[in-house]
Design a protein around this motif. Structure first.
Motif, PDB file in Angstrom:
ATOM      1  N   GLN A 242       0.819  -1.213   0.000  1.00  0.00           N
ATOM      2  CA  GLN A 242       0.000   0.000   0.000  1.00  0.00           C
ATOM      3  C   GLN A 242       0.853   1.263   0.000  1.00  0.00           C
TER       4      GLN A 242
ATOM      5  N   ASP B  24      -1.982   3.944  -4.615  1.00  0.00           N
ATOM      6  CA  ASP B  24      -2.881   5.075  -4.885  1.00  0.00           C
ATOM      7  C   ASP B  24      -3.019   5.314  -6.384  1.00  0.00           C
ATOM      8  N   ARG B  25      -1.894   5.256  -7.116  1.00  0.00           N
ATOM      9  CA  ARG B  25      -1.976   5.479  -8.559  1.00  0.00           C
ATOM     10  C   ARG B  25      -2.710   4.325  -9.247  1.00  0.00           C
TER      11      ARG B  25
ATOM     12  N   ASN C 155      -5.139   2.567  -7.934  1.00  0.00           N
ATOM     13  CA  ASN C 155      -6.570   2.707  -7.639  1.00  0.00           C
ATOM     14  C   ASN C 155      -7.244   3.738  -8.522  1.00  0.00           C
ATOM     15  N   ASP C 156      -6.454   4.608  -9.116  1.00  0.00           N
ATOM     16  CA  ASP C 156      -7.015   5.631 -10.014  1.00  0.00           C
ATOM     17  C   ASP C 156      -6.471   5.423 -11.427  1.00  0.00           C
TER      18      ASP C 156
ATOM     19  N   SER D 211     -11.662   4.345 -10.625  1.00  0.00           N
ATOM     20  CA  SER D 211     -11.365   4.119  -9.212  1.00  0.00           C
ATOM     21  C   SER D 211     -11.506   2.638  -8.848  1.00  0.00           C
TER      22      SER D 211
END
Length: 396
Positions: A198, A203-204, A206-207, A212
């Motif tokens: 994580q 984060d990248r 997940n987008d 998303s």
């Protein structure tokens, strides 16, 4: 006259029919490039993504460059090439204008191929399939239906014959693909580890492309290609190591296969001789009541089957016959000796040659003296001894 065949003669890897492994390799290269752009470049930091993407596509371009050369270069024997061009008015095979122009870029046009010079004093042999004389080092490929100069093997992934003209490009393709996949695998592993920890990559991911909740899907795709890269690298490493060994031994893949088959046949013959010797020893031991020796013979057979019986088997493996000495000629086979200069000497059953010559000279001189004495006593100047006529030395 070049004989026809049911198998179409193929000029290079771009000539049909195309093979399933060849199409698979094209799809693999396209999928790898698309995967890097969509699933790696997009989730890397910008300051890292740009240089790594450039570096990856440099390697990708090397794969395409050397791969296209290995596919497009025609490794056909020069004697067969000239025979086909002369017979078919400048054409080796009827194909589209696009493929003909592409072929001429890497191999030259018909006039260039016709003007190729034959090596001086080169041995040739008759190919009964092509029905023409070819170089002694050429071999006929059943997949391409042509004789190939210094034939190495037929590569199903490139769908072309690998010979003297395109072997270097074939080897460079393997090195380039290996380097490309190492980079692809290393970057993918780093991204997957960061996603599971994580880190910023999660984060990248997940987008991903503005969608998303895609981190798990991105990680699954990365893992799939990682497994594929890992398996491919193992196979490529074995292939590269094998060809490095061939280059060290200065032999082709075809020559290695022939030699390996010969070694296997010789090994099977020696094992059969050992088996017959073991059966004979077992029969003798049973007749003489040597139960311990029978157990040792049976145990030695089992140990040899397990690959560890060399020192535990009471019987020794028969040795192959020694290689014939290239300097030992026919006289050595008859029991002659070999001189220090390497020239076989004939066996001498009559003693020393110098002594024989001296004895012969003394006999001739004694005959000459006897003839002179007989001439003085009125005897004819020739003497018959056991049907042989001896003329005095210096007589007319």
């Amino acid at each position: 006259m070049v004989a026809p065949s049911d198998v179409p003669r193929r000029r290079n890897g771009l000539s049909g029919p195309y093979s399933a492994p060849q199409i698979t390799s094209w799809l693999f290269l396209a999928a790898t490039a698309i995967h890097f752009v969509l699933f790696i470049s997009t989730i890397l930091p910008v300051n890292v993504s740009i240089p790594l993407t450039i570096f990856f596509f440099v390697l990708f371009g090397m794969v395409l460059y050397f791969g296209m050369r290995a596919i497009a270069i025609d490794s056909m024997d020069v004697y067969l090439t000239k025979a086909l061009i002369d017979q078919r008015n400048g054409e080796i095979r009827k194909e589209s204008n696009l493929l003909n122009r592409f072929y001429s870029i890497y191999n030259g046009d018909a006039d260039t191929l016709r003007e190729q010079r034959f090596p001086d004093n080169e041995e040739t042999k008759q190919c009964w399939i092509c029905d023409t004389q070819v170089a002694h080092h050429a071999m006929h490929c059943k997949y391409c239906n042509k004789c190939v100069s210094h034939f190495d093997h037929h590569c199903l992934w490139l769908n072309t014959c690998v010979g003297a003209k395109n072997y270097k490009d074939f080897f460079r393709v393997m090195l380039s693909i290996s380097a490309m996949q190492i980079v692809h695998l290393a970057i993918s592993m780093g991204l997957v580890v960061d996603i599971f920890l994580q880190g910023p990559t999660d984060d990248r991911a997940n987008d991903w492309l503005g969608i998303s909740g895609t981190a798990e899907a991105v990680a699954a795709v990365l893992l799939f290609f990682m497994v594929f890269d890992f398996i491919s690298l193992i196979l490529l490493a074995q292939l590269i190591a094998f060809h490095m060994h061939l280059q060290k031994e200065n032999i082709t893949t075809y020559q290695y296969i022939v030699q390996d088959g010969q070694r296997r046949r010789e090994k099977a013959k020696l094992q059969m001789e050992l088996h017959q010797q073991r059966e004979s020893e077992l029969a003798r031991a049973r007749e003489e009541g040597q139960s311990c020796y029978v157990l040792r013979l049976n145990a030695g057979d089992k140990f040899r089957q397990w690959g560890c019986g060399g020192c535990l088997d009471p019987l020794e493996m028969p040795q192959p016959p020694p290689e014939p000495d290239p300097n030992a000629g026919f006289s050595a086979a008859l029991g002659g000796t070999t001189s220090t200069a390497g020239t076989p000497e004939q066996p001498n059953d009559f003693g020393d040659d110098t002594e024989n010559n001296n004895m012969l000279l003394r006999n001739v001189e004694s005959e000459s003296t006897a003839e002179e004495n007989r001439d003085e006593n009125g005897v004819h100047g020739s003497n018959k001894n056991n049907g042989a006529t001896f003329a005095p030395t210096g007589s007319p």
